[in-house]
Design a protein around this motif. Structure first.
Motif, PDB file in Angstrom:
ATOM      1  N   ASP A  81      90.257  76.591 -19.165  1.00 15.69           N
ATOM      2  CA  ASP A  81      90.269  75.883 -17.884  1.00 15.69           C
ATOM      3  C   ASP A  81      91.684  75.660 -17.366  1.00 15.69           C
ATOM      4  O   ASP A  81      91.979  74.644 -16.769  1.00 15.69           O
ATOM      5  CB  ASP A  81      89.592  74.507 -18.031  1.00 15.69           C
ATOM      6  N   ASP A  83      93.433  77.181 -15.054  1.00 13.98           N
ATOM      7  CA  ASP A  83      93.711  77.462 -13.654  1.00 13.98           C
ATOM      8  C   ASP A  83      94.699  78.614 -13.441  1.00 13.98           C
ATOM      9  O   ASP A  83      95.748  78.435 -12.836  1.00 13.98           O
ATOM     10  CB  ASP A  83      94.225  76.172 -12.996  1.00 13.98           C
ATOM     11  N   PRO A 121      99.677  76.192 -11.398  1.00 14.77           N
ATOM     12  CA  PRO A 121      98.501  75.658 -12.093  1.00 14.77           C
ATOM     13  C   PRO A 121      98.379  74.152 -11.894  1.00 14.77           C
ATOM     14  O   PRO A 121      99.377  73.463 -11.692  1.00 14.77           O
ATOM     15  CB  PRO A 121      98.772  75.989 -13.554  1.00 14.77           C
ATOM     16  N   LYS A 122      97.141  73.673 -11.954  1.00 15.25           N
ATOM     17  CA  LYS A 122      96.924  72.235 -11.833  1.00 15.25           C
ATOM     18  C   LYS A 122      97.172  71.525 -13.159  1.00 15.25           C
ATOM     19  O   LYS A 122      97.683  70.420 -13.184  1.00 15.25           O
ATOM     20  CB  LYS A 122      95.505  71.966 -11.347  1.00 15.25           C
TER      21      LYS A 122
END
Length: 167
Positions: A81, A83, A121-122
């Motif tokens: 996850d 990103d 990216p987050k």
């Protein structure tokens, strides 16, 4: 069938029966948002122990079996996850790298061509343990990781730029 082994190493089939169960635990702060799909565990050998490699575990951890008298550097990171973050050189503790693929941002200006940049990216959660040893014992060993988001956001202001009124 003829089977051979080194004089100082036993020949074992599938799971190493002379290993120790290791509980891998990812501890999360109550304020953290856990990744949705899981974490990746990467173990790099520090002595002449077998190279464990990479294992995909649940977000809170899981169980692995490691050889007795082995020593590892451990890395737990959000592989699924993150990103758009990709990884390379995952088999080397010295060369492993997280990166984002290149992007081209349109500038809509004839005077200036499109600009090369990278995606932002987050989040990316990770934690590294520099060294842990797997000793002999019957009880499971526990390795604790404390993943933190390593993506930082910076805000800045640009002042005193000549011609800013014409932008």
């Amino acid at each position: 069938i003829l089977l051979a082994s080194c004089a100082d190493n036993e020949l074992c089939y599938h799971e190493h029966p002379h290993g120790r169960t290791v509980n891998v635990v990812n501890h999360w702060k109550p304020t953290q948002t856990k990744p949705g799909k899981g974490m990746r565990l990467n173990l790099f050998p520090l002595n002449n122990c077998p190279n464990y490699g990479i294992d995909d575990l649940g977000v809170d951890g899981g169980t692995v079996k490691l050889a007795h008298n082995s020593q590892y550097k451990g890395l737990s990171y959000d592989y699924f996850d993150c990103d758009g973050v990709a990884f390379r050189n995952e088999t080397s503790a010295q060369l492993i790298e997280a990166y984002t693929p290149p992007l081209v941002r349109a500038t809509y200006s004839r005077a200036f061509p499109d600009e090369n940049t990278v995606s932002e990216p987050k989040s990316l959660h990770m934690h590294m343990i520099e060294s842990f040893s797997v000793t002999r014992g019957e009880d499971p060993l526990t390795i604790d990781f404390y993943p933190e988001d390593v993506v930082k956001t910076y805000t800045f202001e640009v002042t005193r730029v000549r011609g800013a009124a014409y932008i």
